[in-house]
Design an enzyme around this catalytic site. Sequence first.
Site, PDB file in Angstrom:
ATOM      1  N   HIS A 171      -6.726  -6.392  -0.003  1.00 31.56           N
ATOM      2  CA  HIS A 171      -5.705  -5.356  -0.091  1.00 31.56           C
ATOM      3  C   HIS A 171      -4.403  -5.869   0.516  1.00 31.56           C
ATOM      4  O   HIS A 171      -4.252  -5.947   1.726  1.00 31.56           O
ATOM      5  CB  HIS A 171      -6.205  -4.116   0.651  1.00 31.56           C
ATOM      6  CG  HIS A 171      -5.271  -2.952   0.579  1.00 31.56           C
ATOM      7  ND1 HIS A 171      -4.867  -2.397  -0.608  1.00 31.56           N
ATOM      8  CD2 HIS A 171      -4.658  -2.232   1.558  1.00 31.56           C
ATOM      9  CE1 HIS A 171      -4.067  -1.375  -0.364  1.00 31.56           C
ATOM     10  NE2 HIS A 171      -3.911  -1.268   0.946  1.00 31.56           N
TER      11      HIS A 171
ATOM     12  N   ASP B 109      -9.056  -4.372  -5.846  1.00 29.49           N
ATOM     13  CA  ASP B 109      -8.595  -3.687  -4.642  1.00 29.49           C
ATOM     14  C   ASP B 109      -9.304  -2.341  -4.519  1.00 29.49           C
ATOM     15  O   ASP B 109      -9.367  -1.581  -5.481  1.00 29.49           O
ATOM     16  CB  ASP B 109      -7.078  -3.487  -4.726  1.00 29.49           C
ATOM     17  CG  ASP B 109      -6.440  -3.067  -3.413  1.00 29.49           C
ATOM     18  OD1 ASP B 109      -7.059  -2.312  -2.654  1.00 29.49           O
ATOM     19  OD2 ASP B 109      -5.309  -3.510  -3.153  1.00 29.49           O
TER      20      ASP B 109
ATOM     21  N   SER C  48       0.830  -1.197   0.000  1.00 27.60           N
ATOM     22  CA  SER C  48       0.000   0.000   0.000  1.00 27.60           C
ATOM     23  C   SER C  48       0.871   1.257   0.000  1.00 27.60           C
ATOM     24  O   SER C  48       1.689   1.434  -0.893  1.00 27.60           O
ATOM     25  CB  SER C  48      -0.949  -0.043   1.200  1.00 27.60           C
ATOM     26  OG  SER C  48      -1.934   0.946   1.091  1.00 27.60           O
TER      27      SER C  48
END
Length: 550
Positions: free
Chosen positions: A476, A447, A224
């Site tokens: 995710h 996602d 991320s």
Amino acid sequence: MKALVLSGVVGSLVLTSLAIPPGRALDAPPSEMGGTLIAARRAAAEGIRFTTCPAEEKLPPHITCGTVRVPVDYADPDGASIPLTVSRVEASGPAADRQGALVYNPGGPGASSTFFPLAAELPAWKRISAAYDLVGYAPRGVGRSAPVSCQDPADRATGPTPAPTHPSEVFKRERIARAKTYAQGCATRTGTALRHYHSLNNARDLEVLRAALDEPKLTYMGASYGTYFGALYATLFPHRVRRMVFDAPVDPAPRQVWYVNNLDQSPAFERRWADFRTWVAGHDKVYGLGTTAREVQASYEKVRVELAASPAGGKVGQGQLHAAMLDVGYHDGFWALRANALSRYLKGDPKPLIEQAAPAPETSPDAGNGRAVYTAVECNDAPWPEDFAVWDRDNTRLAETAPFETWDNAWLNLPCAYWKAPRQMPLDVRTGPGVLPPVLILAAERDAATPYEGALELQRRLWGSALVTERDAGTHGIGGGPNACVNGYLETYLLTGAVPGGTPVRRASCAPHPEPDPVSLERRAELRPPSDLPGQGVTARPLAGPSPSS
């Protein structure tokens, strides 16, 4: 990704980083680049003394901890410094097979990876942890690494809160006032150092950490937000890259950072919310929430209305419910857990919902630290609209078709409209042929927190990179998770450096991991959320999260 146009950004910006032409290896004012070199040499000479971890880290004794110091301001490397907490478990395999240290960052901004060495015990990481020391750390501002604070813990809302999907003008004015207060709190409580908590410095800190670990080149995995400053590192220090994995990547295009990236999450969360409702409807015999996604939505709205009138346990109102339900957009491991809570509530048992959604007591000195770091980094990193009319226009339009997450995300980020510190200008992440060794990108096609288009954009910008896609899935962070195909590519890359596909576009795909099994109401006590480990939900609300009041 269909990005909304960013407009209405006004005000004077202080630019503390410079853009670079494609293919250039370095990008920073000479003083900051020079400061990074000085700090890295100092860290290499001092190293890290690993000993028993502090009790606050809650790590078993075979994991050791130490610190590395980084400058607060890289333009002043001999000035104030920050101690970053570092954790490590040494490679379990023969010394002859050791490949060095693998450094991990789970994202946020505002998340620590000091837990990462625990991954050595997971089956998917066994061969990797035999070859690598697994290294985690708390980035600047996080945990014990000179924590950023924006709010006294006593001032944090812990009671039930509203979360309207179409807020009134009165509600908007109240949130504007909160955002201004929070932004001022960040400036007051953190002081002049606030301006130095940003992604470029996170990338520079990573270079100092590499040197302190005595690694000639960096092997790194970021998830991320961790992919964003990892990409900055790859642009700033390509000659120092050995291998890099970008899991659930952020779109690094300067135009996206961060206002537009946050807007783009809203339709992606709406799609993932629909995936969840469709799954629940397919298991109506277990949950009884409806046989269609529309009926499940109606059940959810019924719970919202009832909680607005009478909060569950006096603690869970609309805001707390909505914050808990956002988890289903991040990880399908939450699907059975949240569906069961809604089902039990409508059958007269609010206990599971209270257990899952009630705010935890936050009386410790670092309460709210994660949100403070998130806010500081995102607000410092880039220009933001400074006129609420722009936010109001863009989010009102989005909420017409994507109401689930839109305004919640806006309130979380609104302090950036009233930020007191100077802004950065986003670096143009880009490498040309031969500048960077092949890197591996992992992405789930559905996602919500980092929409798939960001993975495509990152691959376009890092020449020679390879992209592995988990089709028709939306968890995710997928590396080290339940998909054996994805894990095969990850393991092969980290152990050999080989990436899938041929040049110039290296791509591979994996079938989705199985959808979660429904869990009967009788087995509700056995439900457990995903653990905080790579591929197990570790990214912990990156780039989106509960509203400030929740």
